[in-house]
Design an enzyme around this catalytic site. Sequence first.
Site, PDB file in Angstrom:
ATOM      1  N   GLY A  52     -14.431  64.024  12.877  1.00 32.46           N
ATOM      2  CA  GLY A  52     -15.403  62.962  13.080  1.00 32.46           C
ATOM      3  C   GLY A  52     -15.246  62.250  14.407  1.00 32.46           C
ATOM      4  N   ALA A  53     -14.015  61.901  14.786  1.00 32.92           N
ATOM      5  CA  ALA A  53     -13.783  61.172  16.037  1.00 32.92           C
ATOM      6  C   ALA A  53     -14.111  62.038  17.248  1.00 32.92           C
ATOM      7  CB  ALA A  53     -12.337  60.690  16.102  1.00 32.92           C
ATOM      8  N   ARG A 321      -3.934  49.789  -1.112  1.00 33.05           N
ATOM      9  CA  ARG A 321      -3.284  51.043  -1.510  1.00 33.05           C
ATOM     10  C   ARG A 321      -1.766  50.933  -1.574  1.00 33.05           C
ATOM     11  NH1 ARG A 321      -7.066  55.433   1.786  1.00 33.05           N
ATOM     12  NH2 ARG A 321      -8.822  55.336   0.314  1.00 33.05           N
TER      13      ARG A 321
END
Length: 646
Positions: A52-53, A321
């Site tokens: 994606g980047a 998380r």
Amino acid sequence: MLRAASNGLRNTVAARSVSLSAANHSDAKRSDIAQYKVVDHAYDAVVVGAGGAGLRAAMGLAEGGLKTAVITKLFPTRSHTVAAQGGINAALGNMNPDNWRWHFYDTVKGSDWLGDQDAIHYMTREAERAVIELENYGMPFSRTTDGKIYQRAFGGQSNDFGRGGQAHRTCCVADRTGHSLLHTLYGASLQYNCNYFVEYFALDLIMENGVCVGVIAMDLEDGTIHRFRSKNTVLATGGYGRAFFSCTSAHTCTGDGTALTARAGINNSDMEFVQFHPTGIYGAGCLITEGSRGEGGYLVNSAGERFMERYAPNAKDLASRDVVSRSMTVEIMEGRGVGPDKDHIYLQLHHLPAEQLQQRLPGISETAMIFAGVDVTKEPIPVIPTVHYNMGGVPTNYKGQVLNYTPKKGDEVVPGLYAAGECGAHSVHGANRLGANSLLDLVIFGRACAIDILKNTSAGVGVPELPKNAGEASVANIDKLRHNKGDISTAELRLTMQKSMQNHAAVFRRGDILKEGVKVLSKLYKDQAHLNVADKGLVWNSDLIETLELQNLLINATQTIVAAENREESRGAHARDDFPDRLDELDYSKPLEGQTKKELKDHWRKHSIIRSNIETGEVSLDYRPVIDTTLDKSETDWVPPKVRSY
């Protein structure tokens, strides 16, 4: 089409053989060196990685008229972005009133106040623009009944600066958001003149007088060496989850970018912060999205108790998380785990309507059946905290420019070098990343790299010449590996490293165990000298490539465990049994009046700066302050540290 583009370009460049001095490689014969054909290329910008980047950076560069190359070791749509499930955060306010400043607050808090607030300001402010941009590219977001982008609840996210309950901020495409984002960006990139070099493995950065002037890569198909000279290089190579035995990462997540910078003498940052996702499938490691809890799923122990109500009374199963993973681990350690060995936890979804599971969570329903043999409409999923994300990486500013830090000079930009995505540390995630901020990170900072490069680069102007004998060290390393007469296989050494990291640097860490791990990793690093690459060829030599990836993993692993052993506190994903408290410049659990602010050397709210001696594996550490100022105080002020609870 992509292969033809690179082949067509190859016809216009020079090819030559590389000559090496005997001192630059092991016992390889001089005649062996002539086997390496070298091909030179010139570009305005080179992007390493096509997730994606990388795709977002390449699109922006090519759209701006720059001659752009994308080097990727696997086909773009097989990049690990494809595995992201839950979504991408943006304060659209489609499900409830929202504000990007609330997202900013949650991200700072989620980072346990180790995130740089100027970069977090930039990311959260630009998030809505990024999601609308993806929608305009054709990304098929899930929708509400009135046609708006559907947004689900995710961990650690709130309304009204933590005062207004759970936020619904995570835009998604069912539970296949990364898959959709990657295919959308790749499809959109094809309308621009990006030159893809698919199945090329990046070997080293080309540096001259502290300036990055290109990249050395190897074509997996025929073993040729390619030297890409460029005024701008963008690293977008992902994380290094495969340094651990149990992880959600693909086998290709080998920390190539952070190893490239380490070999170039550039520091990495905050490598001790490794995120364990609460819900990896027990025994398989496959990811079960946090969106499953956002849709109403919850965790139970052997007594059937929703135990997160004890650890995070407000957020419960949607705490951050690190909090959920530690809580699960405590339940297991105290004998309340499930299964014959009481060594995992159940994620319960079967109380939810089957129609909701089919519509919102089709991917994990299939994954649970394949890897756990579980019908989620009838049975709970066995899960366990699993390595998922690396908060650390190549340090950059909010523009994506790589920074090299020294105590005397502070942060200095490395000219010509950028980083984005998981391989970068911008640092928007600090000590712990919020779920669904990773896909946002990709598109925000991929775009930021392109914006800054376009401001400072004109097409075809100023492409640097290569240094004399550029790439000799890379070829010498390959030649040494191919002809080494060792007795350790790559798979054997890699497995030992992965198990050592899992045993010595897991969810809970302790000084004596970390110290032992440092010794083990130091020995394993030296054992590289005894590796044996069985395949001596150059054509599709997967044995050689896996060995090069192992070299990268060992750099990342040693930096991680040394930095973890040195950080004597608990912050975010770094939890020390022997140092259970967060150590800030002030004690934020008490009234601040009358307290004296500690000097940087006396507290741990600071970024680790990590360098490696590539020959010996020795790791050295410095520390730099966290950036507490925002980009514009009139838009939003900084979030002062406080006790973090959910």
